[in-house]
Scaffold this motif. Structure first.
Motif, PDB file in Angstrom:
ATOM      1  N   VAL A  75     -84.810   0.023 -22.626  1.00  0.00           N
ATOM      2  CA  VAL A  75     -85.252   0.269 -20.946  1.00  0.00           C
ATOM      3  C   VAL A  75     -86.704  -0.162 -20.785  1.00  0.00           C
ATOM      4  O   VAL A  75     -87.000  -1.004 -19.843  1.00  0.00           O
ATOM      5  CB  VAL A  75     -84.858   1.543 -20.410  1.00  0.00           C
ATOM      6  CG1 VAL A  75     -85.511   1.806 -18.981  1.00  0.00           C
ATOM      7  CG2 VAL A  75     -83.551   1.941 -20.349  1.00  0.00           C
ATOM      8  N   LEU A  76     -87.519   0.277 -21.614  1.00  0.00           N
ATOM      9  CA  LEU A  76     -88.818   0.060 -21.380  1.00  0.00           C
ATOM     10  C   LEU A  76     -89.266  -1.450 -21.842  1.00  0.00           C
ATOM     11  O   LEU A  76     -90.157  -2.078 -20.888  1.00  0.00           O
ATOM     12  CB  LEU A  76     -89.800   0.775 -22.374  1.00  0.00           C
ATOM     13  CG  LEU A  76     -89.792   2.280 -22.174  1.00  0.00           C
ATOM     14  CD1 LEU A  76     -90.598   3.125 -23.206  1.00  0.00           C
ATOM     15  CD2 LEU A  76     -90.768   2.248 -20.855  1.00  0.00           C
ATOM     16  N   PRO A 105     -79.459   6.648 -30.976  1.00  0.00           N
ATOM     17  CA  PRO A 105     -80.398   7.955 -30.521  1.00  0.00           C
ATOM     18  C   PRO A 105     -80.903   7.354 -29.110  1.00  0.00           C
ATOM     19  O   PRO A 105     -81.108   6.332 -28.765  1.00  0.00           O
ATOM     20  CB  PRO A 105     -81.463   8.095 -31.440  1.00  0.00           C
ATOM     21  CG  PRO A 105     -81.464   6.640 -31.957  1.00  0.00           C
ATOM     22  CD  PRO A 105     -79.935   5.967 -32.406  1.00  0.00           C
ATOM     23  N   ILE A 106     -80.926   8.416 -28.299  1.00  0.00           N
ATOM     24  CA  ILE A 106     -81.582   8.228 -27.024  1.00  0.00           C
ATOM     25  C   ILE A 106     -82.991   7.467 -26.833  1.00  0.00           C
ATOM     26  O   ILE A 106     -83.432   6.893 -26.035  1.00  0.00           O
ATOM     27  CB  ILE A 106     -81.638   9.586 -26.146  1.00  0.00           C
ATOM     28  CG1 ILE A 106     -82.114   9.643 -24.944  1.00  0.00           C
ATOM     29  CG2 ILE A 106     -82.838  10.538 -26.927  1.00  0.00           C
ATOM     30  CD1 ILE A 106     -81.131   8.615 -24.015  1.00  0.00           C
TER      31      ILE A 106
END
Length: 297
Positions: A73-74, A65-66
């Motif tokens: 990324v964080l 999931p996104i």
């Protein structure tokens, strides 16, 4: 990997990181801090990806999931990009005494974050362990001749921000480890973080990337840069991420109390600094703090 073996390897990692702080201080005297950060992380990303290719752990990327990708990324931005910019920049002007005490706050910050986000119980024993560990660090650091809390500088503020971003990134690793192998997590966050740092270095006009500037440092600073990139950054951080997946960010962060201890120990061995009873008091406090701080509720 069993819990005891992980904890012993973590102590070894803290010994290497204790040396690494001094190494970064030396490197920032020969290279631009942004160059140090970008090259170390790029080298670490190469080593981690080669390890991933060699070991071939299970990789499950389909139907992710996104929200999970955003966590990747964080985590990369916090633990690699922001942390390295703040840490290497802060080491230029931050004092060793202040830096050691600031970094020793990470177990407390990690425990609070774990209690708020993961609802981990912040028991009295764990709080006592945090207090004993920090007190032990305080005793070790201030046993040195001339050690004092100088007035806060911008470098000290950068070191604190670097510590906070590293701990915050570890929180995302703990959540990602429920679905992904620790080596896969390390591969993504270091590759993405290294790309961000390299882009930053290229676009920053204040960073001199000419061959003349890079080669002016000589052989030994380059050798030290490669060593810290492979050992202290790639290998040690792969172990660190595995430990967070196994022990949790709060219990793993307690081991950071050992970083200044090893820094002082190496100073005794190599620089002939005196050994005092304050070192014994500090070591006992850190041992008790680690034991109480890493016990499961």
């Amino acid at each position: 990997m069993n819990s005891l073996r992980t904890q012993l390897l973590l102590i070894g990692t803290m010994a290497i990181w204790g040396l690494n702080i001094s190494a970064i201080k030396v490197l920032t005297a020969h290279f631009d801090p942004m160059v140090v950060a970008a090259l170390r992380m790029a080298l670490a990303a190469v080593v981690i990806n080669l390890t991933l290719f060699w070991l071939k752990p299970p990789i499950i990327l389909g139907k992710v999931p996104i929200e999970q990708w955003l966590r990747f990324v964080l985590c990369s931005v916090l633990m690699i990009y922001a942390n390295q910019i703040l840490f290497t920049g802060g080491m230029v002007s931050a004092s060793a005494t202040n830096s050691s005490l600031i970094m020793a706050l990470s177990p407390l910050v990690a425990s609070i974050m774990a209690a708020v986000i993961f609802r981990e119980t912040l028991t009295r024993k764990r709080l006592l362990g945090i207090a004993l560990g920090f007190g032990g660090v305080f005793a070790v650091v201030f046993s040195g001749a001339g050690a004092s809390l100088s007035s806060a500088t911008w470098g000290d503020a950068q070191i604190f921000a670097a510590m906070f971003s590293f701990v915050a990134g570890g929180v995302f690793i703990q959540s990602l480890a429920r679905q992904f192998h620790a080596l896969v997590i390390s591969s993504f966050i270091y590759t993405f973080g290294a790309v961000l740092l390299c882009i930053h270095a290229v676009l920053d006009d204040s960073v001199d990337l000419s061959a003349q500037a890079l080669l002016a440092a000589g052989f030994w600073p380059w050798a030290l840069l490669i060593l810290t990139g492979i050992v202290a950054t790639a290998l040690c951080n792969m172990l660190w991420n595995h430990a967070i997946a196994e022990l949790g960010v709060a219990r793993t962060s307690v081991f950071q109390y050992w970083i200044p201890v090893f820094g002082v120990a190496f100073a005794m061995l190599w620089l002939g600094e005196a050994f005092t009873w304050w070192h014994v008091v500090g070591l006992v406090g850190i041992l008790l703090g680690t034991y109480l701080g890493t016990r499961r509720a």
